[in-house]
Design a protein around this motif. Structure first.
Motif, short mmCIF file in Angstrom:
data_model
loop_
_atom_site.label_atom_id
_atom_site.label_comp_id
_atom_site.label_asym_id
_atom_site.label_seq_id
_atom_site.Cartn_x
_atom_site.Cartn_y
_atom_site.Cartn_z
N ILE A 285 0.87 -1.18 0.00
CA ILE A 285 0.00 0.00 0.00
C ILE A 285 0.90 1.23 0.00
O ILE A 285 1.57 1.52 0.99
CB ILE A 285 -0.94 0.02 1.22
N VAL A 286 0.94 1.91 -1.13
CA VAL A 286 1.77 3.10 -1.26
C VAL A 286 0.88 4.33 -1.11
O VAL A 286 0.10 4.66 -2.00
CB VAL A 286 2.51 3.12 -2.62
N ASP A 287 0.96 4.96 0.05
CA ASP A 287 0.11 6.09 0.38
C ASP A 287 0.99 7.30 0.65
O ASP A 287 1.86 7.26 1.53
CB ASP A 287 -0.72 5.76 1.63
N GLU A 288 0.80 8.37 -0.10
CA GLU A 288 1.66 9.54 0.04
C GLU A 288 1.46 10.22 1.39
O GLU A 288 0.33 10.37 1.86
CB GLU A 288 1.40 10.54 -1.08
N VAL A 289 2.56 10.62 2.00
CA VAL A 289 2.53 11.32 3.28
C VAL A 289 1.65 12.56 3.21
O VAL A 289 0.87 12.84 4.13
CB VAL A 289 3.99 11.68 3.69
N THR A 290 1.74 13.30 2.11
CA THR A 290 0.97 14.54 1.99
C THR A 290 -0.53 14.29 1.83
O THR A 290 -1.33 15.17 2.14
CB THR A 290 1.48 15.39 0.81
N ARG A 291 -0.92 13.10 1.35
CA ARG A 291 -2.35 12.78 1.29
C ARG A 291 -2.90 12.51 2.68
O ARG A 291 -3.96 13.00 3.06
CB ARG A 291 -2.61 11.57 0.38
N VAL A 292 -2.16 11.72 3.45
CA VAL A 292 -2.62 11.35 4.79
C VAL A 292 -2.56 12.56 5.74
O VAL A 292 -3.39 12.71 6.64
CB VAL A 292 -1.78 10.18 5.34
N ALA A 293 -1.61 13.46 5.51
CA ALA A 293 -1.43 14.63 6.39
C ALA A 293 -2.37 15.77 6.06
O ALA A 293 -2.47 16.73 6.82
CB ALA A 293 0.02 15.12 6.29
N ARG A 294 -3.08 15.68 4.95
CA ARG A 294 -3.87 16.82 4.47
C ARG A 294 -4.92 17.26 5.51
O ARG A 294 -5.32 16.49 6.38
CB ARG A 294 -4.56 16.47 3.15
N SER A 295 -5.31 18.52 5.37
CA SER A 295 -6.32 19.14 6.26
C SER A 295 -5.88 19.17 7.72
O SER A 295 -6.59 18.68 8.61
CB SER A 295 -7.66 18.41 6.15
N PRO A 296 -4.72 19.76 8.03
CA PRO A 296 -4.24 19.79 9.42
C PRO A 296 -5.12 20.60 10.37
O PRO A 296 -5.14 20.31 11.56
CB PRO A 296 -2.83 20.40 9.31
N ILE A 297 -5.85 21.59 9.86
CA ILE A 297 -6.73 22.37 10.74
C ILE A 297 -7.80 21.45 11.33
O ILE A 297 -8.06 21.48 12.54
CB ILE A 297 -7.38 23.55 9.98
N ARG A 298 -8.40 20.63 10.47
CA ARG A 298 -9.42 19.68 10.96
C ARG A 298 -8.79 18.70 11.93
O ARG A 298 -9.37 18.38 12.98
CB ARG A 298 -10.04 18.94 9.77
N LYS A 299 -7.61 18.20 11.61
CA LYS A 299 -6.98 17.17 12.43
C LYS A 299 -6.43 17.72 13.75
O LYS A 299 -6.21 16.96 14.69
CB LYS A 299 -5.89 16.46 11.62
N LEU A 300 -6.24 19.03 13.82
CA LEU A 300 -5.82 19.67 15.08
C LEU A 300 -7.01 20.14 15.91
O LEU A 300 -6.84 20.78 16.94
CB LEU A 300 -4.89 20.85 14.78
N GLY A 301 -8.22 19.84 15.46
CA GLY A 301 -9.43 20.25 16.18
C GLY A 301 -9.53 19.62 17.55
O GLY A 301 -8.92 18.58 17.83
N PRO A 302 -10.30 20.22 18.45
CA PRO A 302 -10.36 19.79 19.86
C PRO A 302 -10.86 18.37 20.07
O PRO A 302 -10.49 17.73 21.05
CB PRO A 302 -11.30 20.81 20.50
N ASN A 303 -11.69 17.86 19.14
CA ASN A 303 -12.26 16.52 19.32
C ASN A 303 -11.72 15.52 18.31
O ASN A 303 -12.28 14.43 18.17
CB ASN A 303 -13.79 16.60 19.22
N ASP A 304 -10.65 15.89 17.62
CA ASP A 304 -10.13 15.02 16.57
C ASP A 304 -8.97 14.17 17.08
O ASP A 304 -8.69 14.09 18.27
CB ASP A 304 -9.76 15.84 15.33
N ARG A 305 -8.24 13.56 16.15
CA ARG A 305 -7.31 12.46 16.42
C ARG A 305 -6.03 12.82 17.15
O ARG A 305 -5.33 11.94 17.62
CB ARG A 305 -6.98 11.78 15.09
N LEU A 306 -5.69 14.11 17.25
CA LEU A 306 -4.44 14.51 17.89
C LEU A 306 -4.67 15.12 19.27
O LEU A 306 -4.10 14.68 20.26
CB LEU A 306 -3.68 15.50 17.00
N VAL A 307 -5.53 16.12 19.32
CA VAL A 307 -5.75 16.87 20.57
C VAL A 307 -6.60 16.08 21.55
O VAL A 307 -6.31 16.05 22.76
CB VAL A 307 -6.38 18.25 20.28
N SER A 308 -7.65 15.43 21.08
CA SER A 308 -8.53 14.70 21.99
C SER A 308 -7.80 13.60 22.77
O SER A 308 -7.95 13.52 24.00
CB SER A 308 -9.73 14.11 21.25
N PRO A 309 -6.99 12.75 22.13
CA PRO A 309 -6.28 11.74 22.93
C PRO A 309 -5.28 12.34 23.90
O PRO A 309 -5.10 11.83 25.00
CB PRO A 309 -5.60 10.85 21.89
#
Length: 381
Positions: A285-309
């Motif tokens: 499975i060749v998945d580009e880093v920039t595809r998975v990293a896209r939309s950092p504002i959403r991913k840095l949201g208070p209830n999302d995958r980074l801040v919530s845990p």
């Protein structure tokens, strides 16, 4: 048995459609992509290839498709006759199909009193509940009370990596071997849909959070750390010992609060973490880093995958995490010019300063030790 599935994309065909076929359903795909719809109706089958050394191939048969843009009446008729309705179209598109499903359910109650379950298989919390709310907005009060006992909207959690791909055979889909489809049993109306591969549970939230804060958190961190270290794909990033240790460290931290919060077996959860890391490392499975990293504002949201845990780890374990805060810092440093949100994050840091940007993006209290920890990790990076 007839299943009506909204979304004939790679996930719809490679994941949900695959399981429906093996459960002896005829699957009617609903989509607006005329090329895919026409090909499905021409061939009535397609291939699914596993992304693993054997490259095992399965032919999915007994399928057809309807273009909902040009033939909405056919979709309505299909819903009226269906034994199951599912979706894999993206959270933002769910409200757009609500009116069409509402019309299908209206026609159905004219023809039969047989119950029907509608399951949204989206990468979100409460997808079926959202779809139900949008459908019920289209109904009269009488219709709402009539539909309430007739139609079930059980929420679900789905997990399968289906990478971006361009294939000569437009219908062929390559998918990873691993999958998980968990459905909330108490919200089922009538009998449980006999789909091989569904795990029915009494409470869905623990499984949603386990997936979100292991798979989604780990995938995002592999991307942000991978970008920081100059890697181009996720599997190559995971070959880097330092990145592997950073991702594994973060998942052990998220695992610590998940085990404490929901009572997951520690040994089993650690096996789950290793299985997830193995999936990210899959060289097929060749998945580009920039595809998975896209939309950092959403991913840095208070209830999302980074801040919530990170926040829940502090609340439940009683101290600041280390690796999760490193991951948030790496996301704040993500400056890929091809990502509009990444550009906005860098502009916010440059214009307002790091602390103010963190407060705005994460909605964490600026005086909290978490914000202080993120700033420290940022400067270390």
């Amino acid at each position: 048995m007839l299943a009506v599935h909204f979304g004939a994309g790679n996930i719809g065909r490679g994941f949900i459609g695959n399981l429906l076929y093996h459960s002896e359903y005829e699957t009617c795909f609903v989509d607006v992509n005329s090329e895919i719809v026409n090909l499905l109706n021409e061939k009535n089958e397609y291939r699914v290839v596993l992304a693993e050394p054997t490259q095992e191939e399965v032919t999915i048969k007994n399928v057809r498709a309807i273009n909902s843009a040009s033939n909405p009446k056919l979709v309505i008729a299909a819903i009226a006759e269906a034994d199951l309705v599912t979706t894999a179209i993206g959270p933002n598109i769910l409200p757009l199909i609500a009116s069409l499903i509402a019309d299908g359910l209206r026609k159905r109650v004219e023809q039969t009193d047989k119950p029907l379950n509608i399951i949204a298989c989206e990468n979100m919390i409460g997808g079926s509940s959202l779809l139900k709310a949008k459908i019920f907005e289209k109904l009269t009060a009488d219709e709402q009370s009539q539909f309430e006992g007739r139609f079930g909207f059980p929420d679900s959690a789905v997990d399968r990596i289906v990478p971006n791909q361009v294939n000569v055979d437009k219908l062929m889909v390559k998918v990873e071997p691993f999958y998980e489809w968990v459905v909330e049993e108490p919200k089922i109306i009538g009998e449980k849909p006999p789909v091989k591969g569904i795990t029915y549970v009494q409470e869905l939230v623990p499984y949603i959070e386990r997936k979100l804060f292991t798979v989604n958190t780990g995938h995002a961190l592999a991307a942000y750390f991978g970008y920081y270290f100059g890697m181009d794909t996720i599997n190559r990033a995971m070959e880097n010992k330092q990145i592997l240790e950073l991702v594994e460290g973060a998942l052990k931290e998220s695992g610590a609060f998940l085990i404490k919060k929901y009572g997951f077996d520690e040994e089993e959860h650690n096996k789950y973490i290793q299985k997830i890391i193995g999936r990210f490392s899959n060289s097929y499975i060749v998945d580009e880093v920039t595809r998975v990293a896209r939309s950092p504002i959403r991913k840095l949201g208070p209830n999302d995958r980074l801040v919530s845990p990170a926040r829940q780890y502090q609340e439940i374990v009683g101290k600041n995490p280390e690796y999760l805060l490193k991951g948030i810092a790496a996301a704040l440093m993500y400056d890929f010019q091809g990502d509009e949100e990444a550009v906005q994050v860098q502009a916010a840091i440059n214009e307002h300063g790091l602390k103010a940007a963190i407060e705005k993006l994460t909605q964490l209290d600026g005086t909290s030790s978490l914000v202080k920890g993120i700033i420290e990790q940022y400067h270390q990076l």
